[in-house]
Design a protein around this motif. Structure first.
Motif, PDB file in Angstrom:
ATOM      1  N   GLY A  85       0.807  -1.208   0.000  1.00 61.62           N
ATOM      2  CA  GLY A  85       0.000   0.000   0.000  1.00 61.62           C
ATOM      3  C   GLY A  85       0.841   1.260   0.000  1.00 61.62           C
ATOM      4  N   PHE A  86       2.135   1.115  -0.115  1.00 60.66           N
ATOM      5  CA  PHE A  86       3.032   2.269  -0.134  1.00 60.66           C
ATOM      6  C   PHE A  86       2.951   3.003  -1.463  1.00 60.66           C
ATOM      7  CE2 PHE A  86       7.312   4.004  -1.023  1.00 60.66           C
ATOM      8  CZ  PHE A  86       7.340   4.971  -0.044  1.00 60.66           C
ATOM      9  N   MET A  87       2.957   2.251  -2.562  1.00 65.81           N
ATOM     10  CA  MET A  87       2.958   2.874  -3.885  1.00 65.81           C
ATOM     11  C   MET A  87       1.556   2.954  -4.493  1.00 65.81           C
ATOM     12  SD  MET A  87       6.407   1.246  -5.478  1.00 65.81           S
ATOM     13  CE  MET A  87       6.425   2.317  -6.885  1.00 65.81           C
ATOM     14  N   PHE A  88       0.719   1.991  -4.172  1.00 66.46           N
ATOM     15  CA  PHE A  88      -0.637   1.918  -4.719  1.00 66.46           C
ATOM     16  C   PHE A  88      -1.623   1.774  -3.571  1.00 66.46           C
ATOM     17  CE2 PHE A  88       2.273  -0.314  -7.649  1.00 66.46           C
ATOM     18  CZ  PHE A  88       2.220   0.575  -8.711  1.00 66.46           C
ATOM     19  N   PRO A  89      -2.852   2.263  -3.739  1.00 67.16           N
ATOM     20  CA  PRO A  89      -3.846   2.116  -2.665  1.00 67.16           C
ATOM     21  C   PRO A  89      -4.105   0.642  -2.359  1.00 67.16           C
ATOM     22  CG  PRO A  89      -4.650   3.585  -4.385  1.00 67.16           C
ATOM     23  CD  PRO A  89      -3.372   3.008  -4.881  1.00 67.16           C
ATOM     24  N   PHE A  90      -4.034   0.292  -1.085  1.00 69.06           N
ATOM     25  CA  PHE A  90      -4.177  -1.106  -0.680  1.00 69.06           C
ATOM     26  C   PHE A  90      -5.568  -1.640  -0.999  1.00 69.06           C
ATOM     27  CE2 PHE A  90      -4.757  -4.518   2.448  1.00 69.06           C
ATOM     28  CZ  PHE A  90      -3.648  -5.282   2.144  1.00 69.06           C
ATOM     29  N   ARG A  91      -6.604  -0.874  -0.735  1.00 70.31           N
ATOM     30  CA  ARG A  91      -7.979  -1.334  -0.972  1.00 70.31           C
ATOM     31  C   ARG A  91      -8.340  -1.358  -2.453  1.00 70.31           C
ATOM     32  NH1 ARG A  91      -8.193  -4.312   2.910  1.00 70.31           N
ATOM     33  NH2 ARG A  91      -7.835  -3.288   4.876  1.00 70.31           N
ATOM     34  N   MET A 107      -6.414  -2.824  -4.670  1.00 73.34           N
ATOM     35  CA  MET A 107      -5.773  -4.014  -5.228  1.00 73.34           C
ATOM     36  C   MET A 107      -6.776  -5.159  -5.321  1.00 73.34           C
ATOM     37  SD  MET A 107      -2.217  -4.176  -3.179  1.00 73.34           S
ATOM     38  CE  MET A 107      -1.237  -2.732  -2.917  1.00 73.34           C
ATOM     39  N   PRO A 108      -6.501  -6.152  -6.170  1.00 73.45           N
ATOM     40  CA  PRO A 108      -7.361  -7.339  -6.201  1.00 73.45           C
ATOM     41  C   PRO A 108      -7.320  -8.059  -4.852  1.00 73.45           C
ATOM     42  CG  PRO A 108      -5.791  -7.373  -8.017  1.00 73.45           C
ATOM     43  CD  PRO A 108      -5.446  -6.201  -7.163  1.00 73.45           C
ATOM     44  N   PHE A 109      -8.334  -8.878  -4.606  1.00 77.18           N
ATOM     45  CA  PHE A 109      -8.443  -9.560  -3.312  1.00 77.18           C
ATOM     46  C   PHE A 109      -7.227 -10.423  -3.017  1.00 77.18           C
ATOM     47  CE2 PHE A 109      -9.775 -13.229  -0.770  1.00 77.18           C
ATOM     48  CZ  PHE A 109     -10.107 -12.569   0.392  1.00 77.18           C
ATOM     49  N   TRP A 110      -6.730 -11.151  -4.008  1.00 73.26           N
ATOM     50  CA  TRP A 110      -5.582 -12.032  -3.778  1.00 73.26           C
ATOM     51  C   TRP A 110      -4.347 -11.228  -3.390  1.00 73.26           C
ATOM     52  CZ3 TRP A 110      -1.301 -11.270  -6.733  1.00 73.26           C
ATOM     53  CH2 TRP A 110      -1.466 -10.590  -7.944  1.00 73.26           C
ATOM     54  N   ALA A 111      -4.189 -10.044  -3.956  1.00 66.70           N
ATOM     55  CA  ALA A 111      -3.045  -9.200  -3.617  1.00 66.70           C
ATOM     56  C   ALA A 111      -3.184  -8.637  -2.197  1.00 66.70           C
ATOM     57  CB  ALA A 111      -2.902  -8.066  -4.619  1.00 66.70           C
ATOM     58  N   GLN A 112      -4.411  -8.352  -1.778  1.00 62.67           N
ATOM     59  CA  GLN A 112      -4.637  -7.879  -0.421  1.00 62.67           C
ATOM     60  C   GLN A 112      -4.326  -8.964   0.597  1.00 62.67           C
ATOM     61  OE1 GLN A 112      -8.495  -6.126   0.121  1.00 62.67           O
ATOM     62  NE2 GLN A 112      -8.265  -4.777  -1.638  1.00 62.67           N
ATOM     63  N   VAL A 113      -4.667 -10.206   0.268  1.00 63.84           N
ATOM     64  CA  VAL A 113      -4.378 -11.318   1.178  1.00 63.84           C
ATOM     65  C   VAL A 113      -2.870 -11.483   1.340  1.00 63.84           C
ATOM     66  CG1 VAL A 113      -4.548 -13.828   1.443  1.00 63.84           C
ATOM     67  CG2 VAL A 113      -6.534 -12.518   0.698  1.00 63.84           C
ATOM     68  N   ILE A 114      -2.141 -11.444   0.240  1.00 62.30           N
ATOM     69  CA  ILE A 114      -0.681 -11.558   0.314  1.00 62.30           C
ATOM     70  C   ILE A 114      -0.095 -10.352   1.049  1.00 62.30           C
ATOM     71  CG2 ILE A 114       1.453 -11.617  -1.041  1.00 62.30           C
ATOM     72  CD1 ILE A 114      -0.152 -13.122  -3.198  1.00 62.30           C
ATOM     73  N   GLY A 115      -0.616  -9.166   0.768  1.00 61.21           N
ATOM     74  CA  GLY A 115      -0.125  -7.957   1.416  1.00 61.21           C
ATOM     75  C   GLY A 115      -0.360  -7.950   2.916  1.00 61.21           C
ATOM     76  N   ASP A 116      -1.457  -8.563   3.370  1.00 59.86           N
ATOM     77  CA  ASP A 116      -1.733  -8.630   4.801  1.00 59.86           C
ATOM     78  C   ASP A 116      -0.726  -9.492   5.553  1.00 59.86           C
ATOM     79  OD1 ASP A 116      -3.850  -6.911   5.176  1.00 59.86           O
ATOM     80  OD2 ASP A 116      -5.354  -8.414   4.675  1.00 59.86           O
ATOM     81  N   ILE A 119       3.460   0.345   7.668  1.00 61.35           N
ATOM     82  CA  ILE A 119       2.943   1.555   7.013  1.00 61.35           C
ATOM     83  C   ILE A 119       1.638   2.009   7.669  1.00 61.35           C
ATOM     84  CG2 ILE A 119       1.941   2.408   4.847  1.00 61.35           C
ATOM     85  CD1 ILE A 119       4.149   0.868   3.405  1.00 61.35           C
ATOM     86  N   LYS A 120       0.773   1.042   8.051  1.00 60.84           N
ATOM     87  CA  LYS A 120      -0.459   1.405   8.761  1.00 60.84           C
ATOM     88  C   LYS A 120      -0.142   2.077  10.093  1.00 60.84           C
ATOM     89  CE  LYS A 120      -3.392  -2.301   6.968  1.00 60.84           C
ATOM     90  NZ  LYS A 120      -4.130  -3.525   7.341  1.00 60.84           N
ATOM     91  N   ILE A 121       0.862   1.571  10.790  1.00 59.22           N
ATOM     92  CA  ILE A 121       1.254   2.159  12.076  1.00 59.22           C
ATOM     93  C   ILE A 121       1.768   3.576  11.876  1.00 59.22           C
ATOM     94  CG2 ILE A 121       2.955   2.017  13.938  1.00 59.22           C
ATOM     95  CD1 ILE A 121       2.733  -1.054  13.697  1.00 59.22           C
ATOM     96  N   VAL A 122       2.679   3.751  10.940  1.00 62.14           N
ATOM     97  CA  VAL A 122       3.285   5.076  10.719  1.00 62.14           C
ATOM     98  C   VAL A 122       2.239   6.080  10.266  1.00 62.14           C
ATOM     99  CG1 VAL A 122       4.933   6.331   9.291  1.00 62.14           C
ATOM    100  CG2 VAL A 122       5.581   4.162  10.297  1.00 62.14           C
TER     101      VAL A 122
END
Length: 82
Positions: free
Chosen positions: A14-20, A22-31, A39-42
């Motif tokens: 989610g640093f370069m592209f909006p996390f939400r 992204m496709p679902f499979w990419a969100q699962v891997i990103g999680d 990045i969420k903390i910062v």
């Protein structure tokens, strides 16, 4: 070998592209990746002024990743000593 970990981490965190966006499979891997939670903390601390209760879940996710990787690393290291 580090490029095989760092490049997907940067692209799927989610640093370069909006996390939400992204496709679902990419969100699962990103999680699973710790950079996503960092990045969420910062962003939470700098933009919203979040405290410990708001960032506790993401800190827990990073700690869980650290524990799993540490256990795998110690197990592999012991195997190389034998």
């Amino acid at each position: 070998m580090s490029m095989f970990f760092f490049l997907p981490s940067i692209l799927l965190s989610g640093f370069m592209f909006p996390f939400r966006g992204m496709p679902f499979w990419a969100q699962v891997i990103g999680d699973v990746l710790p950079l996503t939670h960092f990045i969420k903390i910062v962003r939470g601390i700098l933009l919203k002024g979040n405290g410990i209760p708001e960032i506790a879940f993401d800190v827990w996710q990073i700690f869980l990743f650290l524990t799993v990787v540490l256990v795998i690393g110690v197990a592999r290291y012991r195997q190389t000593l034998d």
